[in-house]
Design a protein around this motif. Structure first.
Motif, PDB file in Angstrom:
ATOM      1  N   ASN A   1      12.229   9.989  -0.403  1.00 23.04           N
ATOM      2  CA  ASN A   1      11.351   9.667  -1.534  1.00 23.04           C
ATOM      3  C   ASN A   1      11.434   8.179  -1.888  1.00 23.04           C
ATOM      4  N   ILE A   2      12.648   7.659  -1.909  1.00 20.85           N
ATOM      5  CA  ILE A   2      12.829   6.233  -2.210  1.00 20.85           C
ATOM      6  C   ILE A   2      12.167   5.387  -1.119  1.00 20.85           C
ATOM      7  N   THR A   3      12.293   5.815   0.127  1.00 24.73           N
ATOM      8  CA  THR A   3      11.644   5.101   1.239  1.00 24.73           C
ATOM      9  C   THR A   3      10.134   5.066   1.033  1.00 24.73           C
ATOM     10  N   LEU A   4       9.553   6.206   0.673  1.00 23.14           N
ATOM     11  CA  LEU A   4       8.106   6.273   0.415  1.00 23.14           C
ATOM     12  C   LEU A   4       7.717   5.252  -0.651  1.00 23.14           C
ATOM     13  N   VAL A   5       8.448   5.238  -1.745  1.00 23.23           N
ATOM     14  CA  VAL A   5       8.149   4.347  -2.866  1.00 23.23           C
ATOM     15  C   VAL A   5       8.293   2.877  -2.455  1.00 23.23           C
ATOM     16  N   LEU A   6       9.400   2.531  -1.811  1.00 26.11           N
ATOM     17  CA  LEU A   6       9.650   1.137  -1.431  1.00 26.11           C
ATOM     18  C   LEU A   6       8.615   0.625  -0.432  1.00 26.11           C
ATOM     19  N   VAL A   7       8.370   1.410   0.605  1.00 32.48           N
ATOM     20  CA  VAL A   7       7.412   0.965   1.624  1.00 32.48           C
ATOM     21  C   VAL A   7       6.021   0.848   1.021  1.00 32.48           C
ATOM     22  N   PHE A   8       5.627   1.818   0.196  1.00 30.46           N
ATOM     23  CA  PHE A   8       4.313   1.721  -0.445  1.00 30.46           C
ATOM     24  C   PHE A   8       4.239   0.470  -1.315  1.00 30.46           C
ATOM     25  N   PHE A   9       5.248   0.254  -2.110  1.00 30.64           N
ATOM     26  CA  PHE A   9       5.263  -0.890  -3.024  1.00 30.64           C
ATOM     27  C   PHE A   9       5.074  -2.213  -2.276  1.00 30.64           C
ATOM     28  N   PHE A  10       5.832  -2.397  -1.197  1.00 29.82           N
ATOM     29  CA  PHE A  10       5.773  -3.677  -0.491  1.00 29.82           C
ATOM     30  C   PHE A  10       4.523  -3.823   0.374  1.00 29.82           C
ATOM     31  N   LEU A  11       4.069  -2.748   1.003  1.00 28.97           N
ATOM     32  CA  LEU A  11       2.864  -2.841   1.832  1.00 28.97           C
ATOM     33  C   LEU A  11       1.587  -2.900   0.995  1.00 28.97           C
ATOM     34  N   ASP A  12       1.648  -2.374  -0.224  1.00 31.37           N
ATOM     35  CA  ASP A  12       0.461  -2.372  -1.088  1.00 31.37           C
ATOM     36  C   ASP A  12       0.007  -3.798  -1.413  1.00 31.37           C
ATOM     37  N   LYS A  13       0.920  -4.726  -1.357  1.00 26.26           N
ATOM     38  CA  LYS A  13       0.568  -6.120  -1.620  1.00 26.26           C
ATOM     39  C   LYS A  13      -0.412  -6.637  -0.560  1.00 26.26           C
ATOM     40  N   ALA A  14      -0.328  -6.090   0.659  1.00 25.07           N
ATOM     41  CA  ALA A  14      -1.214  -6.512   1.749  1.00 25.07           C
ATOM     42  C   ALA A  14      -2.477  -5.663   1.799  1.00 25.07           C
ATOM     43  N   ASN A  15      -2.302  -4.326   1.763  1.00 26.56           N
ATOM     44  CA  ASN A  15      -3.446  -3.427   1.895  1.00 26.56           C
ATOM     45  C   ASN A  15      -3.032  -2.029   1.445  1.00 26.56           C
ATOM     46  N   ARG A  16      -3.780  -1.462   0.551  1.00 28.90           N
ATOM     47  CA  ARG A  16      -3.441  -0.148  -0.005  1.00 28.90           C
ATOM     48  C   ARG A  16      -3.474   0.958   1.049  1.00 28.90           C
ATOM     49  N   TYR A  17      -4.415   0.882   1.980  1.00 28.94           N
ATOM     50  CA  TYR A  17      -4.515   1.935   2.997  1.00 28.94           C
ATOM     51  C   TYR A  17      -3.383   1.836   4.013  1.00 28.94           C
ATOM     52  N   VAL A  18      -2.998   0.621   4.346  1.00 32.95           N
ATOM     53  CA  VAL A  18      -1.831   0.423   5.207  1.00 32.95           C
ATOM     54  C   VAL A  18      -0.586   0.931   4.477  1.00 32.95           C
ATOM     55  N   ALA A  19      -0.508   0.673   3.177  1.00 27.82           N
ATOM     56  CA  ALA A  19       0.623   1.150   2.379  1.00 27.82           C
ATOM     57  C   ALA A  19       0.687   2.673   2.383  1.00 27.82           C
ATOM     58  N   TRP A  20      -0.468   3.309   2.235  1.00 26.41           N
ATOM     59  CA  TRP A  20      -0.528   4.774   2.237  1.00 26.41           C
ATOM     60  C   TRP A  20       0.003   5.340   3.551  1.00 26.41           C
ATOM     61  N   ILE A  21      -0.551   4.879   4.665  1.00 22.96           N
ATOM     62  CA  ILE A  21      -0.165   5.430   5.968  1.00 22.96           C
ATOM     63  C   ILE A  21       1.252   4.982   6.339  1.00 22.96           C
ATOM     64  N   GLY A  22       1.564   3.735   6.109  1.00 23.55           N
ATOM     65  CA  GLY A  22       2.898   3.223   6.440  1.00 23.55           C
ATOM     66  C   GLY A  22       4.001   3.918   5.675  1.00 23.55           C
ATOM     67  N   SER A  23       3.776   4.163   4.389  1.00 25.33           N
ATOM     68  CA  SER A  23       4.807   4.822   3.582  1.00 25.33           C
ATOM     69  C   SER A  23       4.982   6.282   3.987  1.00 25.33           C
ATOM     70  N   ALA A  24       3.895   6.945   4.371  1.00 28.79           N
ATOM     71  CA  ALA A  24       3.987   8.337   4.821  1.00 28.79           C
ATOM     72  C   ALA A  24       4.813   8.433   6.102  1.00 28.79           C
ATOM     73  N   PHE A  25       4.526   7.535   7.050  1.00 32.74           N
ATOM     74  CA  PHE A  25       5.288   7.555   8.312  1.00 32.74           C
ATOM     75  C   PHE A  25       6.733   7.097   8.101  1.00 32.74           C
ATOM     76  N   ALA A  26       6.958   6.180   7.177  1.00 32.87           N
ATOM     77  CA  ALA A  26       8.323   5.743   6.885  1.00 32.87           C
ATOM     78  C   ALA A  26       9.134   6.888   6.275  1.00 32.87           C
ATOM     79  N   LYS A  27       8.508   7.650   5.371  1.00 31.59           N
ATOM     80  CA  LYS A  27       9.200   8.793   4.778  1.00 31.59           C
ATOM     81  C   LYS A  27       9.516   9.817   5.858  1.00 31.59           C
ATOM     82  N   TYR A  28       8.557  10.114   6.711  1.00 34.14           N
ATOM     83  CA  TYR A  28       8.781  11.046   7.810  1.00 34.14           C
ATOM     84  C   TYR A  28       9.886  10.528   8.734  1.00 34.14           C
ATOM     85  N   GLY A  29       9.867   9.239   9.030  1.00 37.27           N
ATOM     86  CA  GLY A  29      10.902   8.643   9.873  1.00 37.27           C
ATOM     87  C   GLY A  29      12.280   8.766   9.257  1.00 37.27           C
ATOM     88  N   MET A  30      12.363   8.574   7.949  1.00 44.03           N
ATOM     89  CA  MET A  30      13.643   8.734   7.254  1.00 44.03           C
ATOM     90  C   MET A  30      14.129  10.175   7.390  1.00 44.03           C
TER      91      MET A  30
END
Length: 161
Positions: free
Chosen positions: A81-110
């Motif tokens: 859950n923390i991974t999802l939040v952190l990755v979304f937070f940092f990637l959202d600065k670049a692109n919200r859709y990248v943040a959405w997909i990146g955070s989902a895969f990061a959570k799954y990876g964790m």
């Protein structure tokens, strides 16, 4: 901590806990909790998402949603859950859709890496159905929850401006 932070965090936590309390299937509850984590991060900040991400798995365990056999997974769920939040937070600065997909895969990876560590390094034994529940369904719930949050956030942002 501001009153706005406390209020928004409390309301979003209440939504997540209410959905857990309903004991609906994981394919409904998981996306809602993931959406709440992202909405908390977007509207109240990173600490709001982290706080909710730490509380919801513990409450799920206490409510019996997470079975006793899965107690060793609670810290892993919190970390994911923390991974999802952190990755979304940092990637959202670049692109919200990248943040959405990146955070989902990061959570799954964790989950994937953490589960392997628990099983192999620490010798944790879990029933097969429980193992399945903490693999691909986690990616699904993170993707659906993230998309839901992105859509809701766009709508709320328009209403708040």
């Amino acid at each position: 901590m501001s009153l706005q932070f406390l209020t928004r965090t409390a309301v979003l936590l209440a939504i997540a806990l209410a959905v857990q309390w309903l004991r609906l299937p994981t394919y409904f509850t998981g996306p809602v909790v993931n959406a709440v984590l992202i909405l908390a991060t977007l509207f109240s900040g990173i600490w709001s998402g982290i706080i909710i991400g730490c509380i919801t798995p513990v409450v799920a365990l206490l409510m019996g949603i997470i079975p006793p056999a899965a107690i060793p997974l609670v810290p892993l769920i919190i970390a994911a859950n923390i991974t999802l939040v952190l990755v979304f937070f940092f990637l959202d600065k670049a692109n919200r859709y990248v943040a959405w997909i990146g955070s989902a895969f990061a959570k799954y990876g964790m989950f994937y890496v953490g589960l392997r560590l628990l099983l192999h390094l620490f010798g944790v034994k879990l029933p097969a159905p429980l193992l399945l529940a903490f693999q691909i369904p986690q990616l699904y719930t993170a993707l659906v929850g993230g998309l839901t949050a992105v859509i809701i956030a766009r709508y709320l942002k328009q209403r708040m401006d």
